[in-house]
Design a protein around this motif. Structure first.
Motif, mmCIF file in Angstrom:
data_model
loop_
_atom_site.group_PDB
_atom_site.id
_atom_site.type_symbol
_atom_site.label_atom_id
_atom_site.label_comp_id
_atom_site.label_asym_id
_atom_site.label_seq_id
_atom_site.Cartn_x
_atom_site.Cartn_y
_atom_site.Cartn_z
ATOM 1 N N ALA A 1 50.965 35.962 17.969
ATOM 2 C CA ALA A 1 50.762 34.799 17.087
ATOM 3 C C ALA A 1 50.088 35.220 15.789
ATOM 4 C CB ALA A 1 49.928 33.746 17.803
ATOM 5 N N ASP A 2 49.129 36.138 15.876
ATOM 6 C CA ASP A 2 48.480 36.637 14.660
ATOM 7 C C ASP A 2 49.495 37.334 13.764
ATOM 8 O OD1 ASP A 2 46.124 35.640 15.654
ATOM 9 O OD2 ASP A 2 45.398 37.567 16.410
ATOM 10 N N LEU A 3 50.374 38.118 14.376
ATOM 11 C CA LEU A 3 51.434 38.775 13.605
ATOM 12 C C LEU A 3 52.402 37.742 13.043
ATOM 13 C CD1 LEU A 3 53.147 41.156 12.619
ATOM 14 C CD2 LEU A 3 54.100 41.328 14.938
ATOM 15 N N GLY A 4 52.724 36.719 13.826
ATOM 16 C CA GLY A 4 53.665 35.695 13.393
ATOM 17 C C GLY A 4 53.195 34.948 12.158
ATOM 18 N N ALA A 5 51.880 34.745 12.031
ATOM 19 C CA ALA A 5 51.366 34.030 10.857
ATOM 20 C C ALA A 5 51.648 34.822 9.577
ATOM 21 C CB ALA A 5 49.868 33.793 11.021
ATOM 22 N N GLY B 1 50.471 45.595 18.317
ATOM 23 C CA GLY B 1 50.978 46.522 19.318
ATOM 24 C C GLY B 1 49.867 47.261 20.027
ATOM 25 N N ARG B 2 48.858 47.715 19.279
ATOM 26 C CA ARG B 2 47.770 48.456 19.904
ATOM 27 C C ARG B 2 46.891 47.557 20.759
ATOM 28 N NH1 ARG B 2 44.107 51.024 17.216
ATOM 29 N NH2 ARG B 2 44.199 49.831 15.280
ATOM 30 N N ARG B 3 46.756 46.285 20.381
ATOM 31 C CA ARG B 3 46.028 45.353 21.245
ATOM 32 C C ARG B 3 46.743 45.185 22.577
ATOM 33 N NH1 ARG B 3 45.002 39.928 17.922
ATOM 34 N NH2 ARG B 3 44.484 39.182 20.028
ATOM 35 N N ILE B 4 48.061 45.025 22.522
ATOM 36 C CA ILE B 4 48.825 44.830 23.752
ATOM 37 C C ILE B 4 48.841 46.111 24.580
ATOM 38 C CG2 ILE B 4 51.115 44.269 24.661
ATOM 39 C CD1 ILE B 4 51.501 42.483 22.191
ATOM 40 N N GLN B 5 48.866 47.261 23.923
ATOM 41 C CA GLN B 5 48.749 48.522 24.658
ATOM 42 C C GLN B 5 47.432 48.567 25.426
ATOM 43 O OE1 GLN B 5 49.167 51.323 21.429
ATOM 44 N NE2 GLN B 5 51.255 51.872 22.000
ATOM 45 N N ALA B 6 46.344 48.196 24.751
ATOM 46 C CA ALA B 6 45.034 48.218 25.399
ATOM 47 C C ALA B 6 44.990 47.239 26.571
ATOM 48 C CB ALA B 6 43.946 47.882 24.381
ATOM 49 N N TYR B 7 45.557 46.063 26.397
ATOM 50 C CA TYR B 7 45.575 45.095 27.488
ATOM 51 C C TYR B 7 46.353 45.633 28.695
ATOM 52 C CZ TYR B 7 44.101 41.669 23.935
ATOM 53 O OH TYR B 7 43.429 40.998 22.942
ATOM 54 N N SER B 8 47.520 46.212 28.426
ATOM 55 C CA SER B 8 48.358 46.672 29.537
ATOM 56 C C SER B 8 47.797 47.923 30.200
ATOM 57 C CB SER B 8 49.786 46.930 29.051
ATOM 58 O OG SER B 8 49.804 47.889 28.010
ATOM 59 N N ASP B 9 46.954 48.672 29.494
ATOM 60 C CA ASP B 9 46.339 49.867 30.077
ATOM 61 C C ASP B 9 45.152 49.527 30.968
ATOM 62 O OD1 ASP B 9 48.147 51.549 28.888
ATOM 63 O OD2 ASP B 9 46.847 52.109 27.214
ATOM 64 N N ASP B 10 44.666 48.319 30.875
ATOM 65 C CA ASP B 10 43.496 47.906 31.667
ATOM 66 C C ASP B 10 43.965 47.316 32.993
ATOM 67 O OD1 ASP B 10 41.190 46.894 32.742
ATOM 68 O OD2 ASP B 10 40.552 45.822 30.944
ATOM 69 N N ALA C 1 48.938 38.912 25.026
ATOM 70 C CA ALA C 1 50.071 39.340 24.198
ATOM 71 C C ALA C 1 50.515 38.214 23.275
ATOM 72 C CB ALA C 1 51.224 39.794 25.086
ATOM 73 N N ARG C 2 50.542 37.005 23.783
ATOM 74 C CA ARG C 2 50.945 35.881 22.939
ATOM 75 C C ARG C 2 49.953 35.647 21.810
ATOM 76 N NH1 ARG C 2 53.391 31.512 27.351
ATOM 77 N NH2 ARG C 2 55.551 32.288 27.232
ATOM 78 N N ARG C 3 48.685 35.822 22.079
ATOM 79 C CA ARG C 3 47.689 35.661 21.024
ATOM 80 C C ARG C 3 47.885 36.732 19.946
ATOM 81 N NH1 ARG C 3 42.440 33.670 20.910
ATOM 82 N NH2 ARG C 3 43.293 32.069 22.291
#
Length: 374
Positions: A325-329, A299-308, A320-322
């Motif tokens: 995917a890490d969470l999915g594993a 979630g925090r990675r996607i927050q950082a991506y969307s804030d940029d 976001a998919r990457r």
């Protein structure tokens, strides 16, 4: 010209330096007010794509009202009056002068599709940020009776959002966000996690036959580096069918260099000598904690991506998919360990605004564009 995003303000020019998407929204609305026929050139845009209630209400009104006759629209303000009346239902601060401002600040009405793509891209960014916010919030919400189920439901909702965005902005191969990944949460060694991991290691040392039953647990699921290393020692000895006890584990730890960080052999022996409970129980606890940590990091990675703002919708989808995917594993291992499986969830779309009577507007005038004719 700057405009306030508050629909209830009578003065829409009180907040300086709006974001670029605000100007794109103004240009799009100005184009549609000048030539309502352009609405057919901007499919896929809805009122909730706009960043302010005033702009959303105007677009909803434009979309709901039948388009006027072009010749009549050029000399009469009747249709603009209808738009304003409908939009003021949700945005009382709208005025006739603001509609004329929108028309005037639109550089080229025929560029409406380009403006719409800008609005849609920023809407995708806001949707992704909101979904990531909900995921992170669910991880830290101590009031949830079923925290893992709630977190995975939010992860499913985030996945649906990413899929919706990808339909509009398909990701391109090899394009990932340039935004640095945020560091792990500062709470790296909570006391409860350390204690439970020690109990897991001691119990597995006392009952090595049970290690085979928790093959879904990996060293990366531990919060403490020494604990992760000791788990690798235990699994290696068990899978080689060698004797397992505190001394053999200590020797394996020395061979792997785990004592070079200052860990005392006597301390490791004490850690491994106090079993309690079952390996499966403590293993599930560790894996559950690892799952929640992975959800928070995703979630925090996607927050950082969307804030940029430098990231395009294509990059947002890929990043976001990457992360998911890490969470999915880890989720797959957790489901295997616990026998749980959750269906994906979806969120309902919001309804658009209604219409209301309002003041009159004069006929549209051409946008100012360096003397060019749109």
């Amino acid at each position: 010209m700057s405009h306030s995003p508050d629909p209830d303000e009578d003065d829409l020019s009180t907040i300086p330096a709006p974001r670029p998407v605000f100007h794109a929204e103004q240009a799009l609305l100005g184009a549609l007010l000048f030539d309502p026929r352009l609405l057919g050139d901007v499919p896929g845009i809805s009122a909730d794509a706009f960043s302010t209630a005033a702009h959303a209400s105007l677009f909803a009104a434009i979309s709901a009202l039948p388009p006027p006759d072009p010749a009549e629209h050029a000399k009469s303000a009747a249709w603009l009056n209808q738009v304003l009346a409908a939009a003021r239902e949700e945005a009382r601060g709208l005025s006739a002068s603001y509609l004329h401002t929108l028309i005037q600040v639109c550089p080229w009405p025929r560029h409406a599709p380009a403006y719409a793509r800008m609005v849609a891209a920023e809407h995708a960014r806001r949707r992704l940020r909101a979904a990531a916010d909900r995921l992170v919030h669910s991880v830290h919400d101590a009031s949830l009776p079923e925290p893992v189920q709630a977190v995975l439901a939010e992860a499913d909702a985030l996945t649906v959002t990413v899929g919706d965005i990808a339909t509009r902005f398909p990701p391109r191969a090899g394009i990932l966000p340039r935004t640095p990944v945020p560091p792990p949460d500062a709470e790296a060694d909570p006391a409860e996690a350390v204690e439970e991991e020690q109990l897991l290691l001691a119990t597995a040392t006392a009952r090595p036959a049970d290690i085979e039953c928790v093959r879904w647990l990996l060293a990366e699921d531990f919060t403490h580096p020494l604990h992760a290393g000791l788990w690798q020692c235990l699994t290696a000895l068990a899978w080689r069918h060698e004797p397992v006890d505190p001394v053999t584990v200590l020797w394996e730890a020395q061979q792997r260099g785990l004592l070079h960080d200052g860990s005392e052999p006597s301390g490791v022996l004490r850690l491994l000598a106090e079993p309690a409970g079952s390996v499966g129980h403590w293993g599930q606890r560790a894996l559950t904690r690892s799952l929640l940590t992975a959800a928070d990091q995703a979630g925090r990675r996607i927050q950082a991506y969307s804030d940029d703002p430098m990231n395009t919708p294509f990059q947002l989808v890929a990043g976001a998919r990457r992360a998911l995917a890490d969470l999915g594993a880890i989720r797959t291992r957790w489901q295997h360990a616990t026998g749980h499986a959750l269906p994906p969830t979806a969120r309902a779309a919001r309804a658009g605004p209604a219409a209301r009577r309002a003041p009159t507007v004069s006929p549209p005038t051409r946008p100012v564009s360096a003397g060019r004719t749109p």
